[in-house]
Scaffold this motif. Structure first.
Motif, mmCIF file in Angstrom:
data_model
loop_
_atom_site.group_PDB
_atom_site.id
_atom_site.type_symbol
_atom_site.label_atom_id
_atom_site.label_comp_id
_atom_site.label_asym_id
_atom_site.label_seq_id
_atom_site.Cartn_x
_atom_site.Cartn_y
_atom_site.Cartn_z
ATOM 1 N N LEU A 1 0.833 -1.205 0.000
ATOM 2 C CA LEU A 1 0.000 0.000 0.000
ATOM 3 C C LEU A 1 0.868 1.255 0.000
ATOM 4 C CD1 LEU A 1 -2.811 1.362 0.345
ATOM 5 C CD2 LEU A 1 -2.478 1.126 2.809
ATOM 6 N N LEU A 2 1.846 1.330 0.882
ATOM 7 C CA LEU A 2 2.732 2.488 0.936
ATOM 8 C C LEU A 2 3.583 2.588 -0.335
ATOM 9 C CD1 LEU A 2 3.840 2.284 4.669
ATOM 10 C CD2 LEU A 2 2.204 3.877 3.645
ATOM 11 N N GLY A 3 3.869 1.452 -0.955
ATOM 12 C CA GLY A 3 4.629 1.435 -2.201
ATOM 13 C C GLY A 3 3.883 2.018 -3.383
ATOM 14 N N TRP A 4 2.556 2.199 -3.225
ATOM 15 C CA TRP A 4 1.781 2.806 -4.309
ATOM 16 C C TRP A 4 2.265 4.213 -4.626
ATOM 17 C CZ3 TRP A 4 -4.037 1.582 -2.977
ATOM 18 C CH2 TRP A 4 -4.274 0.214 -3.197
ATOM 19 N N VAL A 5 2.663 4.956 -3.608
ATOM 20 C CA VAL A 5 3.077 6.346 -3.841
ATOM 21 C C VAL A 5 4.352 6.394 -4.688
ATOM 22 C CG1 VAL A 5 3.708 8.541 -2.782
ATOM 23 C CG2 VAL A 5 1.891 7.133 -1.759
ATOM 24 N N PRO A 6 5.441 5.753 -4.270
ATOM 25 C CA PRO A 6 6.610 5.772 -5.160
ATOM 26 C C PRO A 6 6.339 5.049 -6.487
ATOM 27 C CG PRO A 6 7.031 4.357 -3.269
ATOM 28 C CD PRO A 6 5.736 5.069 -3.010
ATOM 29 N N GLY A 7 5.443 4.082 -6.488
ATOM 30 C CA GLY A 7 5.103 3.400 -7.736
ATOM 31 C C GLY A 7 4.528 4.354 -8.766
ATOM 32 N N LEU B 1 7.574 -0.045 -19.978
ATOM 33 C CA LEU B 1 8.703 -0.159 -19.049
ATOM 34 C C LEU B 1 8.494 0.725 -17.816
ATOM 35 C CD1 LEU B 1 11.758 -0.277 -21.489
ATOM 36 C CD2 LEU B 1 10.797 -2.140 -20.126
ATOM 37 N N ALA B 2 7.900 1.897 -18.020
ATOM 38 C CA ALA B 2 7.603 2.782 -16.890
ATOM 39 C C ALA B 2 6.600 2.126 -15.950
ATOM 40 C CB ALA B 2 7.056 4.122 -17.395
ATOM 41 N N GLY B 3 5.558 1.526 -16.528
ATOM 42 C CA GLY B 3 4.562 0.838 -15.708
ATOM 43 C C GLY B 3 5.160 -0.329 -14.938
ATOM 44 N N LEU B 4 6.078 -1.046 -15.581
ATOM 45 C CA LEU B 4 6.735 -2.172 -14.914
ATOM 46 C C LEU B 4 7.676 -1.693 -13.806
ATOM 47 C CD1 LEU B 4 7.584 -4.362 -18.046
ATOM 48 C CD2 LEU B 4 5.720 -4.704 -16.412
ATOM 49 N N ALA B 5 8.442 -0.636 -14.102
ATOM 50 C CA ALA B 5 9.388 -0.126 -13.103
ATOM 51 C C ALA B 5 8.675 0.446 -11.887
ATOM 52 C CB ALA B 5 10.282 0.943 -13.738
ATOM 53 N N GLY B 6 7.604 1.205 -12.125
ATOM 54 C CA GLY B 6 6.892 1.816 -11.005
ATOM 55 C C GLY B 6 5.864 0.900 -10.387
ATOM 56 N N GLY B 7 4.985 0.361 -11.240
ATOM 57 C CA GLY B 7 3.872 -0.447 -10.755
ATOM 58 C C GLY B 7 4.264 -1.791 -10.193
ATOM 59 N N ILE B 8 5.404 -2.297 -10.621
ATOM 60 C CA ILE B 8 5.885 -3.560 -10.069
ATOM 61 C C ILE B 8 7.161 -3.304 -9.257
ATOM 62 C CG2 ILE B 8 6.771 -5.864 -10.592
ATOM 63 C CD1 ILE B 8 4.972 -5.902 -13.060
ATOM 64 N N GLY B 9 8.185 -2.744 -9.895
ATOM 65 C CA GLY B 9 9.476 -2.564 -9.235
ATOM 66 C C GLY B 9 9.420 -1.759 -7.953
ATOM 67 N N PHE C 1 2.465 -12.865 -7.992
ATOM 68 C CA PHE C 1 1.751 -11.659 -8.422
ATOM 69 C C PHE C 1 2.260 -11.119 -9.756
ATOM 70 C CE2 PHE C 1 1.494 -11.517 -3.725
ATOM 71 C CZ PHE C 1 0.117 -11.568 -3.602
ATOM 72 N N VAL C 2 3.456 -11.504 -10.148
ATOM 73 C CA VAL C 2 4.097 -10.917 -11.327
ATOM 74 C C VAL C 2 3.297 -11.126 -12.613
ATOM 75 C CG1 VAL C 2 6.172 -10.930 -12.771
ATOM 76 C CG2 VAL C 2 6.383 -10.921 -10.273
ATOM 77 N N PRO C 3 2.819 -12.333 -12.931
ATOM 78 C CA PRO C 3 2.053 -12.474 -14.186
ATOM 79 C C PRO C 3 0.828 -11.554 -14.249
ATOM 80 C CG PRO C 3 2.651 -14.634 -13.340
ATOM 81 C CD PRO C 3 3.013 -13.634 -12.287
ATOM 82 N N GLY C 4 0.078 -11.472 -13.186
ATOM 83 C CA GLY C 4 -1.086 -10.591 -13.162
ATOM 84 C C GLY C 4 -0.700 -9.132 -13.275
#
Length: 184
Positions: free
Chosen positions: A89-95, A121-129, A157-160
């Motif tokens: 949840l807290l990771g949503w902000v930096p994501g 790549l931006a979505g992967l770096a922020g939304g996942i990374g 969670f990675v595939p989804g």
């Protein structure tokens, strides 16, 4: 901050909350469910940019802390933040911030193939990374399961999340074409 900035920030916070209306999908062995709300985090960064996207995510986190049931499954309250899912949840902000920063810096244009790939790549770096970088150590610390077990468990969670990142780019591309928004 302009009135338009405030409206867009509130609109995307509401979108993130609305994506929580879909019931969470529990994952065996982990106290963290699969939700659609991370899709909203990616969309906020891709469409609004780092500042407004980050503020939209922070607004949702604030609503959770205040006890409003805005998370998937009607959850909310400070107990959620300090629990196993709190790091994600807290990771949503930096994501949202990382997603928005990358796309603003490297793919601000009309999102043809190259820009769409960079947006992904931006979505992967922020939304996942970025989200996982905060969520996995938090999960390990709160549950005592150890970092390697939390990392391995979170791999389900990675595939989804990959599918959500592709969907976010497709939606954001359509929104940006129909309603160009300056990224901030």
């Amino acid at each position: 901050m302009t009135t338009r900035d405030l409206v867009l920030t509130a609109l995307f916070a509401a979108l993130i909350v609305a994506l929580g209306l879909m019931p969470p999908v529990p994952v065996a062995g982990l106290p963290v469910p699969v939700t659609l709300q991370s899709l909203g985090i990616m969309l906020a960064g891709l469409i609004l940019g780092p500042v407004r996207g980050g503020l939209a995510a922070a607004l949702v986190v604030l609503l959770v802390v205040l006890g409003l049931p805005v998370l998937s499954g009607g959850r909310g309250g400070f107990g959620v933040v300090v629990g196993p899912t709190g790091g994600f949840l807290l990771g949503w902000v930096p994501g949202a911030v990382v997603t928005g920063w990358i796309v603003r810096r490297w793919a601000p244009g009309p999102w043809r193939r190259r820009e769409a790939a960079l947006a992904l790549l931006a979505g992967l770096a922020g939304g996942i990374g970025a989200v996982y970088a905060v969520g996995i150590p938090w999960l390990a610390a709160v549950t005592g399961m150890g970092l390697s077990r939390a990392l391995l468990g979170s791999a389900v969670f990675v595939p989804g999340d990959l599918i959500k990142a592709v969907a976010a780019v497709l939606v954001a591309r359509g929104v940006r074409r129909a309603y160009p928004i300056e990224m901030r």
